[in-house]
Design an enzyme around this catalytic site. Sequence first.
Site, PDB file in Angstrom:
ATOM      1  N   ASN A   7       0.818  -1.213   0.000  1.00 43.80           N
ATOM      2  CA  ASN A   7       0.000   0.000   0.000  1.00 43.80           C
ATOM      3  C   ASN A   7       0.851   1.263   0.000  1.00 43.80           C
ATOM      4  O   ASN A   7       0.379   2.315  -0.416  1.00 43.80           O
ATOM      5  CB  ASN A   7      -0.943  -0.004   1.208  1.00 43.80           C
ATOM      6  CG  ASN A   7      -2.145  -0.895   0.967  1.00 43.80           C
ATOM      7  OD1 ASN A   7      -3.050  -0.522   0.239  1.00 43.80           O
ATOM      8  ND2 ASN A   7      -2.111  -2.094   1.526  1.00 43.80           N
ATOM      9  N   THR A   8       2.110   1.171   0.463  1.00 40.68           N
ATOM     10  CA  THR A   8       2.990   2.345   0.486  1.00 40.68           C
ATOM     11  C   THR A   8       4.024   2.278  -0.635  1.00 40.68           C
ATOM     12  O   THR A   8       4.165   3.219  -1.405  1.00 40.68           O
ATOM     13  CB  THR A   8       3.706   2.454   1.853  1.00 40.68           C
ATOM     14  OG1 THR A   8       2.737   2.351   2.888  1.00 40.68           O
ATOM     15  CG2 THR A   8       4.455   3.775   1.969  1.00 40.68           C
TER      16      THR A   8
ATOM     17  N   THR B 271       6.261   0.031  -3.806  1.00 38.65           N
ATOM     18  CA  THR B 271       6.320  -1.049  -4.782  1.00 38.65           C
ATOM     19  C   THR B 271       7.789  -1.385  -5.005  1.00 38.65           C
ATOM     20  O   THR B 271       8.603  -0.483  -5.222  1.00 38.65           O
ATOM     21  CB  THR B 271       5.659  -0.604  -6.102  1.00 38.65           C
ATOM     22  OG1 THR B 271       4.272  -0.372  -5.847  1.00 38.65           O
ATOM     23  CG2 THR B 271       5.806  -1.645  -7.188  1.00 38.65           C
ATOM     24  N   VAL B 272       8.114  -2.678  -4.934  1.00 40.49           N
ATOM     25  CA  VAL B 272       9.504  -3.113  -5.070  1.00 40.49           C
ATOM     26  C   VAL B 272       9.628  -4.043  -6.276  1.00 40.49           C
ATOM     27  O   VAL B 272       8.827  -4.966  -6.442  1.00 40.49           O
ATOM     28  CB  VAL B 272       9.978  -3.826  -3.776  1.00 40.49           C
ATOM     29  CG1 VAL B 272      11.438  -4.235  -3.900  1.00 40.49           C
ATOM     30  CG2 VAL B 272       9.788  -2.923  -2.567  1.00 40.49           C
TER      31      VAL B 272
ATOM     32  N   GLY C  61      -4.514 -11.385   1.913  1.00 41.31           N
ATOM     33  CA  GLY C  61      -3.608 -10.477   1.205  1.00 41.31           C
ATOM     34  C   GLY C  61      -2.551 -11.270   0.452  1.00 41.31           C
ATOM     35  O   GLY C  61      -1.940 -12.175   1.025  1.00 41.31           O
TER      36      GLY C  61
ATOM     37  N   ASP D 119       0.396 -10.534  -0.355  1.00 40.93           N
ATOM     38  CA  ASP D 119       1.723 -10.439   0.279  1.00 40.93           C
ATOM     39  C   ASP D 119       1.868 -11.478   1.395  1.00 40.93           C
ATOM     40  O   ASP D 119       2.957 -12.023   1.621  1.00 40.93           O
ATOM     41  CB  ASP D 119       1.998  -9.016   0.804  1.00 40.93           C
ATOM     42  CG  ASP D 119       0.895  -8.466   1.714  1.00 40.93           C
ATOM     43  OD1 ASP D 119      -0.250  -8.981   1.691  1.00 40.93           O
ATOM     44  OD2 ASP D 119       1.184  -7.509   2.462  1.00 40.93           O
TER      45      ASP D 119
HETATM   46  N1  ATP Z   1      16.568  -1.704   4.080  1.00 41.03           N
HETATM   47  C1  ATP Z   1      15.898  -0.833   4.852  1.00 41.03           C
HETATM   48  N2  ATP Z   1      16.494  -0.272   5.926  1.00 41.03           N
HETATM   49  C2  ATP Z   1      15.822   0.606   6.705  1.00 41.03           C
HETATM   50  N3  ATP Z   1      14.572   0.974   6.502  1.00 41.03           N
HETATM   51  C3  ATP Z   1      13.957   0.459   5.465  1.00 41.03           C
HETATM   52  C4  ATP Z   1      14.579  -0.490   4.577  1.00 41.03           C
HETATM   53  N4  ATP Z   1      13.689  -0.862   3.650  1.00 41.03           N
HETATM   54  C5  ATP Z   1      12.572  -0.190   3.936  1.00 41.03           C
HETATM   55  N5  ATP Z   1      12.737   0.618   5.009  1.00 41.03           N
HETATM   56  C6  ATP Z   1      11.724   1.479   5.615  1.00 41.03           C
HETATM   57  O1  ATP Z   1      11.008   0.616   6.455  1.00 41.03           O
HETATM   58  C7  ATP Z   1       9.624   0.892   6.355  1.00 41.03           C
HETATM   59  C8  ATP Z   1       8.916  -0.366   5.981  1.00 41.03           C
HETATM   60  O2  ATP Z   1       9.275  -0.745   4.656  1.00 41.03           O
HETATM   61  P1  ATP Z   1       8.650  -1.987   3.953  1.00 41.03           P
HETATM   62  O3  ATP Z   1       9.133  -2.060   2.560  1.00 41.03           O
HETATM   63  O4  ATP Z   1       8.840  -3.172   4.807  1.00 41.03           O
HETATM   64  O5  ATP Z   1       7.123  -1.642   3.963  1.00 41.03           O
HETATM   65  P2  ATP Z   1       6.381  -0.424   3.262  1.00 41.03           P
HETATM   66  O6  ATP Z   1       6.941  -0.240   1.903  1.00 41.03           O
HETATM   67  O7  ATP Z   1       6.375   0.747   4.179  1.00 41.03           O
HETATM   68  O8  ATP Z   1       4.928  -1.008   3.261  1.00 41.03           O
HETATM   69  P3  ATP Z   1       4.153  -1.789   2.117  1.00 41.03           P
HETATM   70  O9  ATP Z   1       5.000  -2.960   1.721  1.00 41.03           O
HETATM   71  O10 ATP Z   1       2.896  -2.170   2.802  1.00 41.03           O
HETATM   72  O11 ATP Z   1       3.992  -0.813   1.014  1.00 41.03           O
HETATM   73  C9  ATP Z   1       9.475   2.028   5.337  1.00 41.03           C
HETATM   74  O12 ATP Z   1       9.324   3.231   6.070  1.00 41.03           O
HETATM   75  C10 ATP Z   1      10.773   2.033   4.591  1.00 41.03           C
HETATM   76  O13 ATP Z   1      11.146   3.347   4.216  1.00 41.03           O
HETATM   77  C1  PAU Z   2      -2.994  -6.511   5.575  1.00 43.74           C
HETATM   78  C2  PAU Z   2      -2.329  -5.981   4.328  1.00 43.74           C
HETATM   79  C3  PAU Z   2      -2.764  -4.523   4.075  1.00 43.74           C
HETATM   80  C4  PAU Z   2      -0.812  -6.006   4.584  1.00 43.74           C
HETATM   81  O1  PAU Z   2      -0.099  -5.570   3.481  1.00 43.74           O
HETATM   82  C5  PAU Z   2      -2.642  -6.871   3.108  1.00 43.74           C
HETATM   83  O2  PAU Z   2      -2.160  -8.167   3.316  1.00 43.74           O
HETATM   84  C6  PAU Z   2      -4.130  -6.944   2.811  1.00 43.74           C
HETATM   85  O3  PAU Z   2      -4.681  -6.032   2.229  1.00 43.74           O
HETATM   86  N1  PAU Z   2      -4.773  -8.061   3.222  1.00 43.74           N
HETATM   87  C7  PAU Z   2      -6.175  -8.352   2.982  1.00 43.74           C
HETATM   88  C8  PAU Z   2      -6.844  -8.940   4.182  1.00 43.74           C
HETATM   89  C9  PAU Z   2      -6.206 -10.196   4.751  1.00 43.74           C
HETATM   90  O4  PAU Z   2      -5.034 -10.498   4.510  1.00 43.74           O
HETATM   91  O5  PAU Z   2      -6.899 -10.914   5.495  1.00 43.74           O
END
Ligand code: ATP
Ligand code: PAU
Length: 256
Positions: free
Chosen positions: A9-10, A12-13, A107, A109
């Site tokens: 949600n935040t 994309t990798v 989800g 993920d």
């Molecule tokens: N290698 C890293 N070292 C330190 N901080 C990191 C690293 N990678 C990501 N982060 C930071 O950690 C937080 C979590 O990152 P992560 O990629 O796990 O989830 P996200 O991108 O925030 O969430 P989502 O996957 O739900 O979009 C973010 O604030 C990100 O900027």
């Molecule tokens: C919980 C999050 C937002 C974590 O990324 C995602 O896995 C999601 O949207 N899940 C749907 C609901 C569930 O996993 O039960």
Amino acid sequence: MLLAIDCGNTNTVFSIWDGTEFLCTLRTSTHHARTADAYFTWFSTLVKHYGIEMDITDVIISSTVPRVVFNLRVFADRFFGCRPVVVGKPDCALPVQPRVDEGTQVGPDRLVNTAGAYDRHGGDLIVVDFGTATTFDVVAHDGAYVGGVIAPGVNLSLEALHAAAAALPHVDVTKPQKVIGTNTVACMQSGVFWGYVGLVNGITERIRAEYEQPMKVIGTGGLAPLFAQGDLLFDHIEEDLTMHGLTVIHAHNVKG
Ligand SMILES: Nc1ncnc2c1ncn2[C@@H]1O[C@H](COP(=O)(O)OP(=O)(O)OP(=O)(O)O)[C@@H](O)[C@H]1O
Ligand SMILES: CC(C)(CO)[C@@H](O)C(=O)NCCC(=O)O
Ligand SMILES: [K+]
């Protein structure tokens, strides 16, 4: 070569897997309005920057944001001439079916983390992922996702404090020097850092009690190493767990 895409949600990798190792990992913010052409401009610039010979033949996508999948499908088709495997879609096979309430959309993920963790560690696991939400995925003895816990994410909690309380600033999460904060920022950091250490400890302990089997705890997500400084929360920390899970599910679909 496989291009694995993990849309949260935040963030994309994108990661390129050559069958043995990840050649590079690229991160951008998640935006449903980003076009296939915009993805390619960004992606090809960075791949060239890192001097990688790009020979992508396959794409796999996991997205917690349904709306971004359309443009990523166009991206895969237009630039790599391939139809991507999309986790959670009926035509993407999982190594083991999840066992949850009927009608539940787990989800993607969490399904990917489950597949990646089971491949590396076998069953009876708790996977803790610090993303937008903090999720706990329970992986059964046979590798099935059998449920878990969804808690508010660390950055979301800090944002909520800032948004709801006029006198509380925006702060970044870090391990504070002391538990008793002597200024506002230190107080907030202590609340979030020690609060999440307690949350992870408390929830894993309760899952273990309910599950009635020994379980290993695997931490992933960018913030896992930070929280591991607070207590012995994890048996392993694996930053590439989601990407690994994508390669596992892709291999399963190619083979199948
Ligand atoms: N290698 C890293 N070292 C330190 N901080 C990191 C690293 N990678 C990501 N982060 C930071 O950690 C937080 C979590 O990152 P992560 O990629 O796990 O989830 P996200 O991108 O925030 O969430 P989502 O996957 O739900 O979009 C973010 O604030 C990100 O900027
Ligand atoms: C919980 C999050 C937002 C974590 O990324 C995602 O896995 C999601 O949207 N899940 C749907 C609901 C569930 O996993 O039960
Ligand atoms: K994530």
